[in-house]
Scaffold this motif. Sequence first.
Motif, PDB file in Angstrom:
ATOM      1  N   PHE A 297     -49.173  -8.574   9.192  1.00 56.52           N
ATOM      2  CA  PHE A 297     -48.883  -7.600  10.339  1.00 56.52           C
ATOM      3  C   PHE A 297     -50.417  -7.514  11.052  1.00 56.52           C
ATOM      4  O   PHE A 297     -51.263  -7.205  10.306  1.00 56.52           O
ATOM      5  N   LEU A 298     -50.219  -7.875  12.184  1.00 54.90           N
ATOM      6  CA  LEU A 298     -51.634  -7.890  12.914  1.00 54.90           C
ATOM      7  C   LEU A 298     -51.424  -6.664  14.002  1.00 54.90           C
ATOM      8  O   LEU A 298     -50.645  -6.917  14.767  1.00 54.90           O
ATOM      9  N   PRO A 299     -52.346  -5.694  13.843  1.00 55.31           N
ATOM     10  CA  PRO A 299     -52.064  -4.746  14.738  1.00 55.31           C
ATOM     11  C   PRO A 299     -52.478  -4.996  16.282  1.00 55.31           C
ATOM     12  O   PRO A 299     -53.083  -5.596  16.549  1.00 55.31           O
ATOM     13  N   ILE A 300     -51.437  -4.271  16.996  1.00 53.93           N
ATOM     14  CA  ILE A 300     -51.260  -4.590  18.535  1.00 53.93           C
ATOM     15  C   ILE A 300     -52.148  -3.137  19.051  1.00 53.93           C
ATOM     16  O   ILE A 300     -53.214  -3.426  20.069  1.00 53.93           O
ATOM     17  N   GLU A 301     -51.851  -1.943  18.687  1.00 53.60           N
ATOM     18  CA  GLU A 301     -52.545  -0.834  19.090  1.00 53.60           C
ATOM     19  C   GLU A 301     -52.169   0.246  17.907  1.00 53.60           C
ATOM     20  O   GLU A 301     -51.125   0.053  17.329  1.00 53.60           O
ATOM     21  N   THR A 302     -52.859   1.359  17.916  1.00 58.54           N
ATOM     22  CA  THR A 302     -52.886   2.304  16.926  1.00 58.54           C
ATOM     23  C   THR A 302     -51.436   3.143  17.376  1.00 58.54           C
ATOM     24  O   THR A 302     -51.300   3.752  18.549  1.00 58.54           O
ATOM     25  N   ALA A 303     -50.629   3.365  16.374  1.00 56.15           N
ATOM     26  CA  ALA A 303     -49.470   3.962  16.566  1.00 56.15           C
ATOM     27  C   ALA A 303     -49.542   5.318  17.014  1.00 56.15           C
ATOM     28  O   ALA A 303     -50.389   6.212  16.130  1.00 56.15           O
ATOM     29  N   ASP A 304     -48.935   6.217  17.882  1.00 60.91           N
ATOM     30  CA  ASP A 304     -49.264   7.645  18.032  1.00 60.91           C
ATOM     31  C   ASP A 304     -48.551   8.185  16.754  1.00 60.91           C
ATOM     32  O   ASP A 304     -47.523   7.596  16.087  1.00 60.91           O
ATOM     33  N   GLU A 305     -49.275   9.514  16.430  1.00 58.66           N
ATOM     34  CA  GLU A 305     -48.829  10.233  15.367  1.00 58.66           C
ATOM     35  C   GLU A 305     -47.735  11.140  15.888  1.00 58.66           C
ATOM     36  O   GLU A 305     -47.603  11.415  17.056  1.00 58.66           O
ATOM     37  N   GLY A 306     -46.699  11.595  15.011  1.00 52.93           N
ATOM     38  CA  GLY A 306     -45.939  12.651  15.346  1.00 52.93           C
ATOM     39  C   GLY A 306     -44.614  12.134  16.032  1.00 52.93           C
ATOM     40  O   GLY A 306     -44.545  11.038  16.223  1.00 52.93           O
ATOM     41  N   TRP A 307     -43.790  13.018  16.505  1.00 53.79           N
ATOM     42  CA  TRP A 307     -42.370  12.756  17.142  1.00 53.79           C
ATOM     43  C   TRP A 307     -42.209  13.645  18.184  1.00 53.79           C
ATOM     44  O   TRP A 307     -42.020  14.807  18.119  1.00 53.79           O
ATOM     45  N   MET A 308     -42.411  13.005  19.530  1.00 55.35           N
ATOM     46  CA  MET A 308     -41.944  13.855  20.560  1.00 55.35           C
ATOM     47  C   MET A 308     -40.662  13.470  21.127  1.00 55.35           C
ATOM     48  O   MET A 308     -40.214  12.311  21.132  1.00 55.35           O
ATOM     49  N   ASN A 309     -39.764  14.636  21.536  1.00 55.12           N
ATOM     50  CA  ASN A 309     -38.566  14.235  21.964  1.00 55.12           C
ATOM     51  C   ASN A 309     -37.982  15.266  22.861  1.00 55.12           C
ATOM     52  O   ASN A 309     -38.157  16.494  22.654  1.00 55.12           O
ATOM     53  N   TYR A 310     -36.858  15.030  23.665  1.00 58.06           N
ATOM     54  CA  TYR A 310     -36.321  16.042  24.615  1.00 58.06           C
ATOM     55  C   TYR A 310     -35.192  16.874  23.642  1.00 58.06           C
ATOM     56  O   TYR A 310     -34.788  18.065  24.006  1.00 58.06           O
ATOM     57  N   GLY A 311     -34.902  16.372  22.363  1.00 50.77           N
ATOM     58  CA  GLY A 311     -33.837  17.031  21.544  1.00 50.77           C
ATOM     59  C   GLY A 311     -32.420  16.695  21.980  1.00 50.77           C
ATOM     60  O   GLY A 311     -31.503  17.589  21.332  1.00 50.77           O
ATOM     61  N   PHE A 312     -32.099  15.702  22.824  1.00 49.33           N
ATOM     62  CA  PHE A 312     -30.883  15.498  23.071  1.00 49.33           C
ATOM     63  C   PHE A 312     -30.847  13.872  23.461  1.00 49.33           C
ATOM     64  O   PHE A 312     -31.870  13.295  24.003  1.00 49.33           O
ATOM     65  N   THR A 313     -29.544  13.498  23.542  1.00 46.74           N
ATOM     66  CA  THR A 313     -29.154  11.944  23.962  1.00 46.74           C
ATOM     67  C   THR A 313     -28.054  12.244  25.011  1.00 46.74           C
ATOM     68  O   THR A 313     -27.452  13.214  24.839  1.00 46.74           O
ATOM     69  N   LEU A 314     -27.807  11.017  25.746  1.00 42.47           N
ATOM     70  CA  LEU A 314     -26.742  11.185  26.729  1.00 42.47           C
ATOM     71  C   LEU A 314     -25.827   9.899  26.483  1.00 42.47           C
ATOM     72  O   LEU A 314     -26.112   9.009  25.817  1.00 42.47           O
ATOM     73  N   LYS A 315     -24.445   9.956  26.992  1.00 42.03           N
ATOM     74  CA  LYS A 315     -23.554   9.072  26.821  1.00 42.03           C
ATOM     75  C   LYS A 315     -22.780   8.926  28.069  1.00 42.03           C
ATOM     76  O   LYS A 315     -22.456  10.106  28.710  1.00 42.03           O
ATOM     77  N   TYR A 316     -22.084   7.871  28.286  1.00 39.86           N
ATOM     78  CA  TYR A 316     -21.211   7.573  29.426  1.00 39.86           C
ATOM     79  C   TYR A 316     -19.732   7.644  28.856  1.00 39.86           C
ATOM     80  O   TYR A 316     -19.525   7.178  27.862  1.00 39.86           O
ATOM     81  N   ASP A 317     -18.917   8.703  29.548  1.00 37.36           N
ATOM     82  CA  ASP A 317     -17.477   8.909  28.921  1.00 37.36           C
ATOM     83  C   ASP A 317     -16.554   8.888  30.257  1.00 37.36           C
ATOM     84  O   ASP A 317     -16.491  10.109  30.700  1.00 37.36           O
ATOM     85  N   ASN A 318     -15.822   8.051  30.206  1.00 36.72           N
ATOM     86  CA  ASN A 318     -14.727   8.055  31.088  1.00 36.72           C
ATOM     87  C   ASN A 318     -15.142   8.561  32.602  1.00 36.72           C
ATOM     88  O   ASN A 318     -14.668   9.683  33.104  1.00 36.72           O
ATOM     89  N   GLY A 319     -16.333   7.973  33.168  1.00 41.50           N
ATOM     90  CA  GLY A 319     -16.815   8.391  34.428  1.00 41.50           C
ATOM     91  C   GLY A 319     -17.749   9.494  34.371  1.00 41.50           C
ATOM     92  O   GLY A 319     -18.148   9.752  35.544  1.00 41.50           O
ATOM     93  N   LYS A 320     -17.870  10.150  33.388  1.00 44.09           N
ATOM     94  CA  LYS A 320     -18.930  11.387  33.349  1.00 44.09           C
ATOM     95  C   LYS A 320     -20.178  11.153  32.399  1.00 44.09           C
ATOM     96  O   LYS A 320     -19.970  10.198  31.289  1.00 44.09           O
ATOM     97  N   THR A 321     -21.216  11.706  32.565  1.00 44.57           N
ATOM     98  CA  THR A 321     -22.484  11.611  31.858  1.00 44.57           C
ATOM     99  C   THR A 321     -22.376  12.965  31.018  1.00 44.57           C
ATOM    100  O   THR A 321     -22.241  14.160  31.680  1.00 44.57           O
ATOM    101  N   LYS A 322     -22.318  12.625  29.957  1.00 38.03           N
ATOM    102  CA  LYS A 322     -22.196  13.953  28.795  1.00 38.03           C
ATOM    103  C   LYS A 322     -23.395  13.839  27.737  1.00 38.03           C
ATOM    104  O   LYS A 322     -24.022  13.098  27.702  1.00 38.03           O
TER     105      LYS A 322
END
Length: 394
Positions: A297-322
């Motif tokens: 393993f050769l480091p590319i850059e230092t990985a960020d600490e922690g977990w940043m997130n919007y708290g949701f994900t999206l999906k395409y379902d029968n012509g709609k975004t849900k």
Amino acid sequence: MRLLYFSLLFTTMFVHAQKPKEVLNWINTAQSENKNFYFEIPFIYRNDEIVIQVRIGNQTYDYIFDTGGYNNITDAIQEKNNFPILTKQTVGSSNKIKKEINIVKLDSLHIGQLSFHDLAALQMNFDESPTIKCTIDGGLIGASIIKNYVWQIDYPRKKIIVTDQIGKITNLQKAIKVPVTFNNRLMPYIDAKINGKKEKMMFDLGSTTLFSITEKSAKKHDTENAHEIIGGGTEGGNGTIKESIYVLNSGKVEIKNLYYSNKPVYYTSTNNESLIGNPIVKDYIVTLNFKDDEMYFLPIETADEGWMNYGFTLKYDNGKTKIATLLKGSTAEKAGLSVEGIIEEINGKKIDCLDFCECKKSYSILLEGKNEIVLQLNKDGKTQQIRLAKQKIF
């Protein structure tokens, strides 16, 4: 927050007269005529997978480079080439969905200038695995091919170097060397510690999550403070299932002299392996020297600490975004988002993607690119606007 595993694991049922060792020997054998070689192979990074081009017959296909899988082809490739069927086999994907498939014998397969002959491969159908169908039109390059050679995955340059001599790799002086062990299916394992607890983890480049563990392993940690993902599910080579997904704070992850801090560790009831997944290639140039039981393993850059997130994900379902999934207790849930809720606009713009794959790419760019997002929801026939900032979960 998507949890996607893609390693195919044999179950214990065998058909016809073949013995288990005979079937496994077919799968584990990959012969090449190339000697004393050094090739550079370009790849693209699509849906958190390393995708390379593979030639079978007179056609080239997109394939996932997967240390935790078997070589395979699709039904469509088999229909085009009519390869001999060696036997039938029941296989289970990592979310425990089982299917009976053919094991076929390919006369040849080419990765750039690297050629293989008389290669056994699993014949798979990915119709029930929508993310995989968005990623490739071929299959997997798996353990038996990867085991015999040296492969260096250089994410910044989107290039894989493959050679049969480790001495041809010139940038390993400052790399971290990690020993590797293998099971009888040639799947690689490395020793790690998660928050001080020892864990043997498969190094699975087919998994799109950085760290995931089994439910049994999760019980060694503080599961009372685990975060639940509502509406979650897991996708494998044999299909998708809905199931509860939980996320732990890793604390400190140690892989010899390689460290991560406060990263999400996923687990579900169907996890049958603890895994280190594909996102690690964004932080390290990874060299697989499996024939000598080692990795670098050769480091590319230092990985960020922690977990940043919007708290949701999206999906395409029968012509709609849900709303696809929602992190329980997140600011997104508290703001009024709910699973299956319909999104009409994002950042003041109508959503113009037209199918699952196109929308998946658009959603990924939107959710990863900025630290604030404005959603216009259709809730009970009424329009509601919600502004969210990325939240530091831990």
